[in-house]
Design an enzyme around this catalytic site. Structure first.
Site, PDB file in Angstrom:
ATOM      1  N   GLY A  71      67.721  60.545  -3.487  1.00 38.57           N
ATOM      2  CA  GLY A  71      68.319  60.085  -4.624  1.00 38.57           C
ATOM      3  C   GLY A  71      66.841  59.852  -5.488  1.00 38.57           C
ATOM      4  O   GLY A  71      67.309  59.861  -6.417  1.00 38.57           O
ATOM      5  N   THR A  72      65.813  59.549  -5.598  1.00 43.25           N
ATOM      6  CA  THR A  72      63.977  59.007  -6.269  1.00 43.25           C
ATOM      7  C   THR A  72      64.906  59.871  -7.540  1.00 43.25           C
ATOM      8  O   THR A  72      64.366  60.234  -8.726  1.00 43.25           O
ATOM      9  CB  THR A  72      63.146  58.695  -5.617  1.00 43.25           C
ATOM     10  OG1 THR A  72      63.371  57.784  -4.789  1.00 43.25           O
ATOM     11  CG2 THR A  72      62.440  58.663  -6.976  1.00 43.25           C
ATOM     12  N   ASN A 151      73.085  49.042  -3.671  1.00 40.29           N
ATOM     13  CA  ASN A 151      72.609  48.918  -2.519  1.00 40.29           C
ATOM     14  C   ASN A 151      71.945  47.683  -1.940  1.00 40.29           C
ATOM     15  O   ASN A 151      71.931  47.313  -0.929  1.00 40.29           O
ATOM     16  CB  ASN A 151      70.943  49.884  -2.870  1.00 40.29           C
ATOM     17  CG  ASN A 151      69.991  49.626  -3.565  1.00 40.29           C
ATOM     18  OD1 ASN A 151      70.165  50.147  -4.972  1.00 40.29           O
ATOM     19  ND2 ASN A 151      68.898  49.575  -3.657  1.00 40.29           N
ATOM     20  N   GLN A 179      74.245  55.097  -2.216  1.00 39.41           N
ATOM     21  CA  GLN A 179      74.846  54.453  -1.409  1.00 39.41           C
ATOM     22  C   GLN A 179      76.391  54.782  -1.125  1.00 39.41           C
ATOM     23  O   GLN A 179      77.416  54.377  -0.244  1.00 39.41           O
ATOM     24  CB  GLN A 179      74.689  53.280  -1.592  1.00 39.41           C
ATOM     25  CG  GLN A 179      73.574  52.494  -1.917  1.00 39.41           C
ATOM     26  CD  GLN A 179      72.682  52.461  -0.560  1.00 39.41           C
ATOM     27  OE1 GLN A 179      74.194  52.040   0.421  1.00 39.41           O
ATOM     28  NE2 GLN A 179      71.867  52.364  -0.831  1.00 39.41           N
ATOM     29  N   SER A 199      71.810  61.196  -2.164  1.00 34.60           N
ATOM     30  CA  SER A 199      69.932  60.803  -1.028  1.00 34.60           C
ATOM     31  C   SER A 199      70.744  61.485   0.286  1.00 34.60           C
ATOM     32  O   SER A 199      72.222  60.331   1.075  1.00 34.60           O
ATOM     33  CB  SER A 199      69.762  60.037  -1.146  1.00 34.60           C
ATOM     34  OG  SER A 199      69.316  59.834  -0.670  1.00 34.60           O
ATOM     35  N   HIS A 201      69.667  61.148   3.468  1.00 39.88           N
ATOM     36  CA  HIS A 201      68.960  59.810   4.502  1.00 39.88           C
ATOM     37  C   HIS A 201      70.015  58.508   4.718  1.00 39.88           C
ATOM     38  O   HIS A 201      70.190  57.553   4.974  1.00 39.88           O
ATOM     39  CB  HIS A 201      67.771  59.689   4.217  1.00 39.88           C
ATOM     40  CG  HIS A 201      67.071  58.371   3.939  1.00 39.88           C
ATOM     41  ND1 HIS A 201      67.384  57.131   3.642  1.00 39.88           N
ATOM     42  CD2 HIS A 201      66.551  58.504   2.318  1.00 39.88           C
ATOM     43  CE1 HIS A 201      66.426  56.723   2.631  1.00 39.88           C
ATOM     44  NE2 HIS A 201      66.271  57.273   1.655  1.00 39.88           N
ATOM     45  N   THR A 237      60.587  76.682  -3.650  1.00 38.84           N
ATOM     46  CA  THR A 237      61.334  76.856  -2.908  1.00 38.84           C
ATOM     47  C   THR A 237      62.296  76.012  -2.162  1.00 38.84           C
ATOM     48  O   THR A 237      61.993  74.302  -1.470  1.00 38.84           O
ATOM     49  CB  THR A 237      60.393  77.819  -1.652  1.00 38.84           C
ATOM     50  OG1 THR A 237      59.447  78.707  -2.122  1.00 38.84           O
ATOM     51  CG2 THR A 237      61.442  78.288  -0.427  1.00 38.84           C
ATOM     52  N   CYS A 325      62.686  48.714  -0.803  1.00 38.91           N
ATOM     53  CA  CYS A 325      61.703  48.806  -1.419  1.00 38.91           C
ATOM     54  C   CYS A 325      60.749  47.239  -1.745  1.00 38.91           C
ATOM     55  O   CYS A 325      60.202  48.105  -2.303  1.00 38.91           O
ATOM     56  CB  CYS A 325      62.106  49.600  -2.051  1.00 38.91           C
ATOM     57  SG  CYS A 325      63.902  50.431  -2.411  1.00 38.91           S
TER      58      CYS A 325
HETATM   59  C1  PLP Z   1      68.179  54.325  -1.605  1.00 45.62           C
HETATM   60  C2  PLP Z   1      68.542  55.131  -2.984  1.00 45.62           C
HETATM   61  C3  PLP Z   1      67.617  55.931  -3.754  1.00 45.62           C
HETATM   62  C4  PLP Z   1      66.507  56.436  -3.701  1.00 45.62           C
HETATM   63  O1  PLP Z   1      67.315  57.825  -2.669  1.00 45.62           O
HETATM   64  P1  PLP Z   1      65.636  58.325  -2.013  1.00 45.62           P
HETATM   65  O2  PLP Z   1      65.927  59.673  -1.166  1.00 45.62           O
HETATM   66  O3  PLP Z   1      65.292  57.119  -0.802  1.00 45.62           O
HETATM   67  O4  PLP Z   1      64.258  58.607  -2.776  1.00 45.62           O
HETATM   68  C5  PLP Z   1      68.300  56.193  -5.531  1.00 45.62           C
HETATM   69  N1  PLP Z   1      69.500  54.800  -4.867  1.00 45.62           N
HETATM   70  C6  PLP Z   1      69.971  54.330  -4.513  1.00 45.62           C
HETATM   71  C7  PLP Z   1      71.330  53.655  -4.861  1.00 45.62           C
HETATM   72  C8  PLP Z   1      69.597  54.325  -3.318  1.00 45.62           C
HETATM   73  O5  PLP Z   1      70.789  52.843  -2.235  1.00 45.62           O
END
Ligand code: PLP
Length: 382
Positions: A71-72, A151, A179, A199, A201, A237, A325
């Site tokens: 996500g980042t 989030n 989210q 993202s 995870h 890659t 975070c």
């Molecule tokens: C977790 C999150 C991110 C960051 O995603 P990562 O895969 O952990 O880098 C960005 N935006 C929102 C809204 C999130 O909840």
């Protein structure tokens, strides 16, 4: 009693089917998808297959999915990529004040590089008013970014409405859907977005993988340069096992989305009711209805959230303060302050995020541990 994990907005445990898909992909398709020999071709086909599954899930074309490290990176690619590619048209960026730090900090860097960044206000429930977007759009605006679901408090934004008016003005529109993917139905045309962050995870997939949806024809600069993978938007890659895990996680999410969503909302509301019955001085943060099904943000009067979280953790119940975070920081959450929540109320805020492992049978125990811990802390204030 098994520990109870109620921090699914920080991350989710990996689904067992996802682990299997990843292991099998790592074993069978170990070759470089860019190689011309048969093992490379097999990896390339596997990558294409997984990309199609993911694209279909959000109503996109396969070539509009750009795999990233999460996500980042997707947020960074959207913000820097759109700003830099379109700076000849203008240098104004318009974002909501409750964006994830991945968007906020990217914009901060750009504001030090000659870009002008405006922040949209939110109401008490954490919602952006589309009329404010209309008011703040300028001739030199090149990107609008408003997250789909927050989030910290779970509020869901009127993305389609905002998207339509941003598109009318010919401006690019990004939404961070980290989210909401896998939790709410998402179709990029209905949402009227040009760029969308996902993202893995947060939806029972592995960490370190995600994607940015980039609408065909969008003017975007890459962040990294090299072998020109991913349509040249993201060299390097591809992480094929991670991508297979993400595709598998989305397939599983799709199958159970509606049922899971209504169950989680039911559990969440039952938990809130139980807590309201046994405790006074608790306030709910976020929108009452337009909210992620599993998210419950509560401000508890007379307690410091960091202390409460430690106590709960000792009793085997894992929650967080606002966002994972920012747990280490002492500043009040930017989301809560943008919502007009006082620093003292914000200081006692708990984010309880439910997920697939949350069981109805555990609710009485969770409610009991929460309320007895709060009462214990209120008796002995630190
Ligand atoms: C977790 C999150 C991110 C960051 O995603 P990562 O895969 O952990 O880098 C960005 N935006 C929102 C809204 C999130 O909840």
């Amino acid at each position: 009693m098994e520990p109870i994990y109620l921090d699914h907005n920080a991350t989710t445990p990996i689904d067992p089917g996802v682990i299997d898909a990843m292991a099998e992909t790592a074993r069978r398709f170990w070759a470089n998808p860019s190689s011309g020999h048969p093992p490379g071709l097999a990896a390339r086909e596997e990558l294409a297959k997984r990309r199609s599954v993911i694209a279909r899930f959000i109503g996109a074309k396969p070539e509009e999915i750009i795999f990233t490290s999460g996500g980042t990176e997707s947020d960074n690619l959207a913000v820097f990529g759109a700003a830099r590619a379109n700076q000849n048209k203008g240098r104004h960026l318009l974002i909501s004040s409750i964006e994830h730090h991945a968007v906020l900090e990217s914009c901060k860097v750009l504001s030090g590089q000659g870009f002008d960044v405006s922040h949209l206000p939110v109401d008490r429930d954490g919602r952006v008013d589309p009329d404010d977007v209309k008011k703040e759009l300028r001739k030199d605006t090149v990107l609008v970014s408003v997250m789909h679901a927050n989030n910290e408090v779970g509020t869901v934004q009127p993305i389609a409405e905002i998207g339509r008016l941003v598109r009318e003005r010919g401006v690019l529109f990004h939404t961070d859907a980290a989210q909401s993917v896998g939790k709410l139905p998402i179709h990029v045309d209905e949402l009227c977005v040009d760029l969308l962050t996902c993202s893995s995870h947060k939806i029972y997939g592995p960490k370190g993988v995600g994607f940015l949806y980039v609408r065909a024809g969008t003017n975007l600069s890459p962040l990294s340069y090299g072998g020109a993978q991913e349509g040249g938007f993201r060299s390097g890659t591809e992480n094929l096992p991670g991508i297979a895990g993400l595709a598998n996680a989305l397939e599983t999410a799709e199958k159970g989305m509606q049922k899971e969503g209504s169950l989680l909302a039911q559990l969440r509301d039952a938990l809130f009711e139980a807590l309201s019955r046994s405790l006074d001085g608790i306030d709910l943060n976020g929108h009452m209805t337009s909210r992620l099904p599993g998210t419950l943000s509560l401000s508890v009067q007379g307690v410091k959230s960091s202390d409460l979280i430690t106590l709960l953790s000792q009793k085997g119940v894992f929650v967080s303060a606002s966002a994972a975070c920012t747990t280490a920081s002492i500043h009040p959450s930017h989301v809560l302050s943008a919502m007009g929540i006082s620093p003292s109320r914000a200081a006692g805020t708990l984010r309880i995020s439910l997920g697939r492992s949350t069981r109805k049978e555990d609710l009485p125990y969770i409610a009991d541990v929460l309320s007895s811990s709060v009462k214990q802390m209120r008796r002995r204030p630190s």
